[in-house]
Design an enzyme around this catalytic site. Structure first.
Site, PDB file in Angstrom:
ATOM      1  N   GLY A  95       0.851  -1.198   0.000  1.00 54.65           N
ATOM      2  CA  GLY A  95       0.000   0.000   0.000  1.00 54.65           C
ATOM      3  C   GLY A  95       0.877   1.234   0.000  1.00 54.65           C
ATOM      4  O   GLY A  95       2.111   1.144   0.095  1.00 54.65           O
ATOM      5  N   LEU A  96       0.222   2.384  -0.082  1.00 51.70           N
ATOM      6  CA  LEU A  96       0.951   3.662  -0.142  1.00 51.70           C
ATOM      7  C   LEU A  96       1.682   3.958   1.160  1.00 51.70           C
ATOM      8  O   LEU A  96       1.371   3.366   2.208  1.00 51.70           O
ATOM      9  CB  LEU A  96      -0.064   4.786  -0.393  1.00 51.70           C
ATOM     10  CG  LEU A  96      -0.776   4.782  -1.748  1.00 51.70           C
ATOM     11  CD1 LEU A  96      -1.917   5.805  -1.725  1.00 51.70           C
ATOM     12  CD2 LEU A  96       0.194   5.073  -2.879  1.00 51.70           C
TER      13      LEU A  96
ATOM     14  N   ALA B 146      -0.161   4.408   4.661  1.00 47.72           N
ATOM     15  CA  ALA B 146      -1.442   3.694   4.554  1.00 47.72           C
ATOM     16  C   ALA B 146      -1.797   2.978   5.860  1.00 47.72           C
ATOM     17  O   ALA B 146      -2.972   2.738   6.156  1.00 47.72           O
ATOM     18  CB  ALA B 146      -1.388   2.684   3.410  1.00 47.72           C
ATOM     19  N   GLY B 147      -0.773   2.616   6.640  1.00 47.51           N
ATOM     20  CA  GLY B 147      -1.012   1.864   7.879  1.00 47.51           C
ATOM     21  C   GLY B 147      -0.382   0.478   7.848  1.00 47.51           C
ATOM     22  O   GLY B 147      -0.720  -0.378   8.676  1.00 47.51           O
ATOM     23  N   LYS B 148       0.547   0.261   6.930  1.00 43.27           N
ATOM     24  CA  LYS B 148       1.177  -1.063   6.799  1.00 43.27           C
ATOM     25  C   LYS B 148       1.999  -1.427   8.035  1.00 43.27           C
ATOM     26  O   LYS B 148       1.854  -2.505   8.598  1.00 43.27           O
ATOM     27  CB  LYS B 148       2.102  -1.120   5.562  1.00 43.27           C
ATOM     28  CG  LYS B 148       1.420  -0.822   4.247  1.00 43.27           C
ATOM     29  CD  LYS B 148       2.403  -0.854   3.073  1.00 43.27           C
ATOM     30  CE  LYS B 148       3.546   0.127   3.169  1.00 43.27           C
ATOM     31  NZ  LYS B 148       3.146   1.547   3.141  1.00 43.27           N
ATOM     32  N   SER B 149       2.891  -0.509   8.449  1.00 42.43           N
ATOM     33  CA  SER B 149       3.785  -0.818   9.572  1.00 42.43           C
ATOM     34  C   SER B 149       3.012  -0.972  10.874  1.00 42.43           C
ATOM     35  O   SER B 149       3.324  -1.848  11.690  1.00 42.43           O
ATOM     36  CB  SER B 149       4.836   0.284   9.739  1.00 42.43           C
ATOM     37  OG  SER B 149       5.650   0.321   8.598  1.00 42.43           O
TER      38      SER B 149
ATOM     39  N   SER C  51       6.092  -1.776  -2.033  1.00 42.66           N
ATOM     40  CA  SER C  51       6.124  -2.723  -3.164  1.00 42.66           C
ATOM     41  C   SER C  51       5.127  -2.319  -4.251  1.00 42.66           C
ATOM     42  O   SER C  51       4.122  -2.987  -4.452  1.00 42.66           O
ATOM     43  CB  SER C  51       5.883  -4.165  -2.681  1.00 42.66           C
ATOM     44  OG  SER C  51       4.836  -4.273  -1.746  1.00 42.66           O
TER      45      SER C  51
HETATM   46  S1  ADX Z   1       9.506   0.234  -1.815  1.00 41.62           S
HETATM   47  O1  ADX Z   1       8.935   1.054  -2.916  1.00 41.62           O
HETATM   48  O2  ADX Z   1      10.909  -0.171  -2.075  1.00 41.62           O
HETATM   49  O3  ADX Z   1       8.650  -0.925  -1.474  1.00 41.62           O
HETATM   50  P1  ADX Z   1       9.779   0.782   1.010  1.00 41.62           P
HETATM   51  O4  ADX Z   1       8.526   0.240   1.591  1.00 41.62           O
HETATM   52  O5  ADX Z   1      11.037  -0.021   1.134  1.00 41.62           O
HETATM   53  O6  ADX Z   1       9.507   1.212  -0.542  1.00 41.62           O
HETATM   54  O7  ADX Z   1      10.109   2.202   1.667  1.00 41.62           O
HETATM   55  C1  ADX Z   1       9.127   3.202   1.685  1.00 41.62           C
HETATM   56  C2  ADX Z   1       9.483   4.271   2.712  1.00 41.62           C
HETATM   57  O8  ADX Z   1      10.573   5.072   2.245  1.00 41.62           O
HETATM   58  C3  ADX Z   1       8.313   5.237   2.898  1.00 41.62           C
HETATM   59  O9  ADX Z   1       7.500   4.838   3.982  1.00 41.62           O
HETATM   60  C4  ADX Z   1       8.984   6.563   3.153  1.00 41.62           C
HETATM   61  O10 ADX Z   1       9.221   6.702   4.541  1.00 41.62           O
HETATM   62  C5  ADX Z   1      10.332   6.444   2.493  1.00 41.62           C
HETATM   63  N1  ADX Z   1      10.495   7.134   1.193  1.00 41.62           N
HETATM   64  C6  ADX Z   1      11.514   7.988   0.895  1.00 41.62           C
HETATM   65  N2  ADX Z   1      11.450   8.397  -0.376  1.00 41.62           N
HETATM   66  C7  ADX Z   1      10.366   7.783  -0.938  1.00 41.62           C
HETATM   67  C8  ADX Z   1       9.779   7.808  -2.251  1.00 41.62           C
HETATM   68  N3  ADX Z   1      10.307   8.533  -3.244  1.00 41.62           N
HETATM   69  N4  ADX Z   1       8.660   7.061  -2.471  1.00 41.62           N
HETATM   70  C9  ADX Z   1       8.138   6.333  -1.473  1.00 41.62           C
HETATM   71  N5  ADX Z   1       8.636   6.273  -0.209  1.00 41.62           N
HETATM   72  C10 ADX Z   1       9.753   6.993   0.058  1.00 41.62           C
END
Ligand code: ADX
Length: 183
Positions: free
Chosen positions: A18-19, A22-25, A92
């Site tokens: 999720g975004l 979103a509340g995943k963690s 993801s």
């Molecule tokens: S993923 O896209 O590779 O799955 P992941 O879940 O590890 O992302 O990390 C996301 C976290 O990185 C977000 O919760 C946020 O705190 C941080 N973050 C920093 N830059 C970005 C970005 N450009 N897009 C999304 N998250 C970001």
């Protein structure tokens, strides 16, 4: 002494997508505590935390996000293979990459949960001020703003966090895992 429980229990990967905000963690850590109360051991592979060690140095291009997810997926698959429970809250954003992890783990033991909080709510929450920065152009390629998020088409579960309590969502997940004989 043989640990019969770990011999007879199947492993499972609970994947929360999720975004950001979103509340995943939050869901993942509450779920982890609940499963521990049931006397099972749990590993939590949180995207945010993995990026400070296993995926340190990776950024947010498609290539780097995919590398991050495939690393998490690999560790998760090892845990599942040995009968463990692993919870992976990570944005993801790409369907195909989540599918690769599903195939690596085996579809019966991969439970994809879509934390379906809409963008405008995540943006209102903005706990780390990242959406504001992204809107101001200070963080380029931010998921949901100027970088894609592909929602799951057929997740095992989709959860709403706006008017449903964490407790209710936990119960939904636990019931699902029990029905599948994974808990
Ligand atoms: S993923 O896209 O590779 O799955 P992941 O879940 O590890 O992302 O990390 C996301 C976290 O990185 C977000 O919760 C946020 O705190 C941080 N973050 C920093 N830059 C970005 C970005 N450009 N897009 C999304 N998250 C970001």
């Amino acid at each position: 002494m043989l640990n019969y429980e770990s011999i007879y229990k199947k492993g499972v990967c609970i994947w929360l997508t999720g975004l950001s905000a979103a509340g995943k963690s939050t869901t993942a850590s509450a779920l982890s505590s609940r499963i521990e109360e049931l006397n099972r051991k749990v590993t939590l592979l949180d995207g945010d935390i993995i990026r400070t060690n296993l995926s340190k140095g990776l950024g947010f291009s498609k290539e780097d996000r995919d590398a991050n997810i495939l690393r998490i997926g690999f560790v998760a698959s090892e845990i599942v293979k040995h009968g463990g429970i692993v919870i992976c809250p990570c944005i993801s954003p790409y369907k195909e990459t989540r599918q690769k992890v599903r195939e690596k783990i085996g579809t019966n033991q991969f439970i994809e949960i879509y934390i379906a909080t809409p963008l405008h709510i995540c943006e209102e929450r903005d706990p780390k001020g990242l959406y504001k920065k992204a809107r101001n152009g200070e963080i380029p390629h931010f998921t949901g703003i100027d970088d894609p998020y592909e929602p799951p088409v057929n997740p095992e579960l989709a959860l709403i966090t706006t008017n449903v309590s964490i407790e209710n969502n936990l119960q939904t997940i636990i019931n699902f895992l029990e029905k599948r004989d994974l808990l």
